[in-house]
Every structure is written in structure tokens, then in C-alpha cells.
Design a protein around this motif. Structure first.
Motif, PDB file in Angstrom:
ATOM      1  N   ASN A 123       0.771  -1.144   0.063  1.00 29.85           N
ATOM      2  CA  ASN A 123       0.130  -0.008  -0.008  1.00 29.85           C
ATOM      3  C   ASN A 123       0.867   1.238  -0.059  1.00 29.85           C
ATOM      4  O   ASN A 123       1.344   1.620   0.909  1.00 29.85           O
ATOM      5  N   ILE A 124       0.845   1.894  -1.118  1.00 27.36           N
ATOM      6  CA  ILE A 124       1.997   3.108  -1.133  1.00 27.36           C
ATOM      7  C   ILE A 124       1.493   4.118  -0.424  1.00 27.36           C
ATOM      8  O   ILE A 124       2.203   4.943   0.196  1.00 27.36           O
ATOM      9  N   GLU A 125       0.115   4.426  -0.133  1.00 23.91           N
ATOM     10  CA  GLU A 125      -0.479   5.481   0.761  1.00 23.91           C
ATOM     11  C   GLU A 125       0.161   5.171   2.294  1.00 23.91           C
ATOM     12  O   GLU A 125       0.425   6.187   3.067  1.00 23.91           O
ATOM     13  N   TYR A 126       0.303   3.783   2.710  1.00 25.81           N
ATOM     14  CA  TYR A 126       0.651   3.766   3.803  1.00 25.81           C
ATOM     15  C   TYR A 126       2.118   4.247   4.088  1.00 25.81           C
ATOM     16  O   TYR A 126       2.457   4.874   4.934  1.00 25.81           O
ATOM     17  N   TYR A 127       3.017   3.778   3.031  1.00 31.24           N
ATOM     18  CA  TYR A 127       4.363   4.349   3.289  1.00 31.24           C
ATOM     19  C   TYR A 127       4.366   5.935   3.068  1.00 31.24           C
ATOM     20  O   TYR A 127       5.100   6.758   3.671  1.00 31.24           O
ATOM     21  N   ARG A 128       3.564   6.469   1.927  1.00 28.04           N
ATOM     22  CA  ARG A 128       3.438   8.234   2.126  1.00 28.04           C
ATOM     23  C   ARG A 128       3.253   8.639   3.415  1.00 28.04           C
ATOM     24  O   ARG A 128       3.975   9.514   3.924  1.00 28.04           O
ATOM     25  N   ASP A 129       2.138   8.007   4.152  1.00 34.55           N
ATOM     26  CA  ASP A 129       1.614   8.615   5.340  1.00 34.55           C
ATOM     27  C   ASP A 129       2.718   8.439   6.620  1.00 34.55           C
ATOM     28  O   ASP A 129       3.101   9.358   7.335  1.00 34.55           O
ATOM     29  N   PHE A 130       3.463   7.202   6.391  1.00 32.42           N
ATOM     30  CA  PHE A 130       4.517   6.901   7.276  1.00 32.42           C
ATOM     31  C   PHE A 130       5.517   7.896   7.147  1.00 32.42           C
ATOM     32  O   PHE A 130       6.190   8.567   8.240  1.00 32.42           O
ATOM     33  N   ALA A 131       5.975   8.186   6.002  1.00 35.19           N
ATOM     34  CA  ALA A 131       7.270   9.245   5.802  1.00 35.19           C
ATOM     35  C   ALA A 131       6.867  10.533   5.862  1.00 35.19           C
ATOM     36  O   ALA A 131       7.768  11.090   6.728  1.00 35.19           O
ATOM     37  N   LYS A 132       5.692  10.821   5.598  1.00 34.80           N
ATOM     38  CA  LYS A 132       5.150  12.393   6.083  1.00 34.80           C
ATOM     39  C   LYS A 132       5.261  12.481   7.483  1.00 34.80           C
ATOM     40  O   LYS A 132       5.749  13.573   8.019  1.00 34.80           O
ATOM     41  N   THR A 133       4.664  11.626   8.366  1.00 36.98           N
ATOM     42  CA  THR A 133       4.502  11.553   9.918  1.00 36.98           C
ATOM     43  C   THR A 133       6.230  11.885  10.353  1.00 36.98           C
ATOM     44  O   THR A 133       6.230  12.641  11.303  1.00 36.98           O
ATOM     45  N   VAL A 134       6.926  11.096   9.823  1.00 35.96           N
ATOM     46  CA  VAL A 134       8.323  10.936  10.478  1.00 35.96           C
ATOM     47  C   VAL A 134       9.175  12.260   9.959  1.00 35.96           C
ATOM     48  O   VAL A 134       9.709  13.033  10.832  1.00 35.96           O
ATOM     49  N   HIS A 135       8.709  12.864   8.761  1.00 36.11           N
ATOM     50  CA  HIS A 135       9.519  14.077   8.343  1.00 36.11           C
ATOM     51  C   HIS A 135       8.982  15.038   9.023  1.00 36.11           C
ATOM     52  O   HIS A 135       9.724  16.241   8.974  1.00 36.11           O
ATOM     53  N   GLU A 136       7.828  15.214   9.071  1.00 36.33           N
ATOM     54  CA  GLU A 136       7.035  16.490   9.672  1.00 36.33           C
ATOM     55  C   GLU A 136       7.414  16.558  11.079  1.00 36.33           C
ATOM     56  O   GLU A 136       7.501  17.677  11.801  1.00 36.33           O
ATOM     57  N   ALA A 137       7.897  15.506  11.637  1.00 38.12           N
ATOM     58  CA  ALA A 137       8.455  15.764  13.242  1.00 38.12           C
ATOM     59  C   ALA A 137      10.098  16.102  13.212  1.00 38.12           C
ATOM     60  O   ALA A 137      10.784  16.011  14.183  1.00 38.12           O
ATOM     61  N   ASN A 138      10.668  16.309  12.015  1.00 35.77           N
ATOM     62  CA  ASN A 138      11.984  16.549  11.959  1.00 35.77           C
ATOM     63  C   ASN A 138      13.090  15.592  12.271  1.00 35.77           C
ATOM     64  O   ASN A 138      13.805  15.824  12.737  1.00 35.77           O
ATOM     65  N   VAL A 139      12.677  14.396  12.029  1.00 37.61           N
ATOM     66  CA  VAL A 139      13.558  13.213  12.401  1.00 37.61           C
ATOM     67  C   VAL A 139      14.089  12.771  11.027  1.00 37.61           C
ATOM     68  O   VAL A 139      13.952  12.618  10.140  1.00 37.61           O
TER      69      VAL A 139
END
Length: 168
Positions: A123-139
Motif C-alpha cells: 500500500n503506497i499510501e501507507y508508506y507515504r503517510d508513514f514518511a510524512k509523519t516522520v518528516h514532519e517531526a523533523n526526524v
């Protein structure tokens, strides 16, 4: 980047590593059985050095030291990456298997180089959401997703979703 994860024992170790190298592997993640001899570890380590292949071992600081490899990959429920850093310093690559973006965010100060996301998704959306959450937290930890087959279309979609690498 595609990591090749191999479960190896004394009988299949060299053949499995050579097969991955012949496929073009530049990064090996090795689950090493207890029956592997020091000679086999040395042969694998030598091959990886000769071919300029990154080699990480799963869950074993002792195997990391024995093989003089590049790092360690920590599976859930085993050892905290902070303990690895305290014992080995900043040099080894440290990877950790995670299930949620919140686990990645919690590792922010643990000096982890990459995380491997489980379970494997298509599920590409799963990975997109996962990455977005991590990147928005500046990790600043690299995200690696598992794949079950070498499918160029899927690989490109996953990488386009914000994921940094893959493990096969």
C-alpha cells in the motif's frame, strides 16, 4: 538502495552471499545462525570488503565485532540502540526494525542511522503517510521498507512516497 536480507547457516552461507553479490547487492543484512564458523564469517567479510558491500548483522554485537562488518540491525524486543552506541561508539551503522512512525520519532536521540518498516506493505499510501509523519517531526533517520519481489514499478512507487531505501 536495496538491502538484501539473508538468513544464513554454515551450509548455505557462502552460496547465499555469492548469489546476492551476483544480483548486484551492495548492502547485506545477515541473520547468522549459531553454527557458522569463524572461517565462514571471515570469508563473507572478506568478500564484502573486496566487492565494497556494506554488511550488517542482526542482533549480535559479538558477531559485529567478530566479522568487522559495518554495523548491526536490531530486531524488536532485543537490545536498545543506545546501548549499542554506548558500547561501540559512533562508527557502526545502526538499524532498527519498527512498526509505527511514532517508534521512529521515539528513536530521534538514539543515534540510529536507519529504520526498517514492518510489516511489508504493498500500500503506497501507507508508506507515504508513514514518511510524512516522520518528516514532519523533523526526524533525520532513513526509512527502509520491505519488498517481497524485485518489481521495478513497485520499487519506484515506494521510493517516490518518501521512503529512502528497500530491503528484499
Amino acid at each position: 538502495m536495496i538491502q538484501y536480507r539473508l538468513s544464513i547457516n554454515e551450509q548455505n552461507a557462502l552460496q547465499a552471499v555469492e548469489s546476492a553479490v551476483n544480483l548486484g547487492a551492495k548492502w547485506l543484512q545477515l541473520d547468522i545462525a549459531d553454527d557458522i564458523t569463524e572461517n565462514t564469517i571471515n570469508a563473507i567479510s572478506g568478500l564484502c570488503k573486496e566487492k565494497e558491500i556494506i554488511m550488517v548483522v542482526e542482533n549480535s554485537i559479538d558477531r559485529l565485532k567478530q566479522s568487522h562488518c559495518h554495523g548491526i540491525h536490531i530486531l524488536p524486543g532485543t537490545i536498545h540502540p543506545k546501548l549499542v552506541r554506548d558500547e561501540l561508539g559512533a562508527e557502526p551503522i545502526v538499524g532498527v526494525t519498527v512498526k509505527t512512525p511514532q517508534e521512529v520519532i521515539a528513536l530521534r536521540r538514539a543515534d540510529v542511522d536507519y529504520v526498517q518498516i514492518e510489516p511489508v506493505q504493498d500500500n503506497i499510501e501507507y508508506y507515504r503517510d508513514f514518511a510524512k509523519t516522520v518528516h514532519e517531526a523533523n526526524v533525520d533517520i532513513r526509512l527502509v521498507a520491505g519488498i517481497e519481489e524485485l518489481n521495478n514499478e513497485l520499487i519506484n512507487q515506494i521510493l517516490d512516497s518518501g521512503i529512502d531505501g528497500l530491503v528484499y
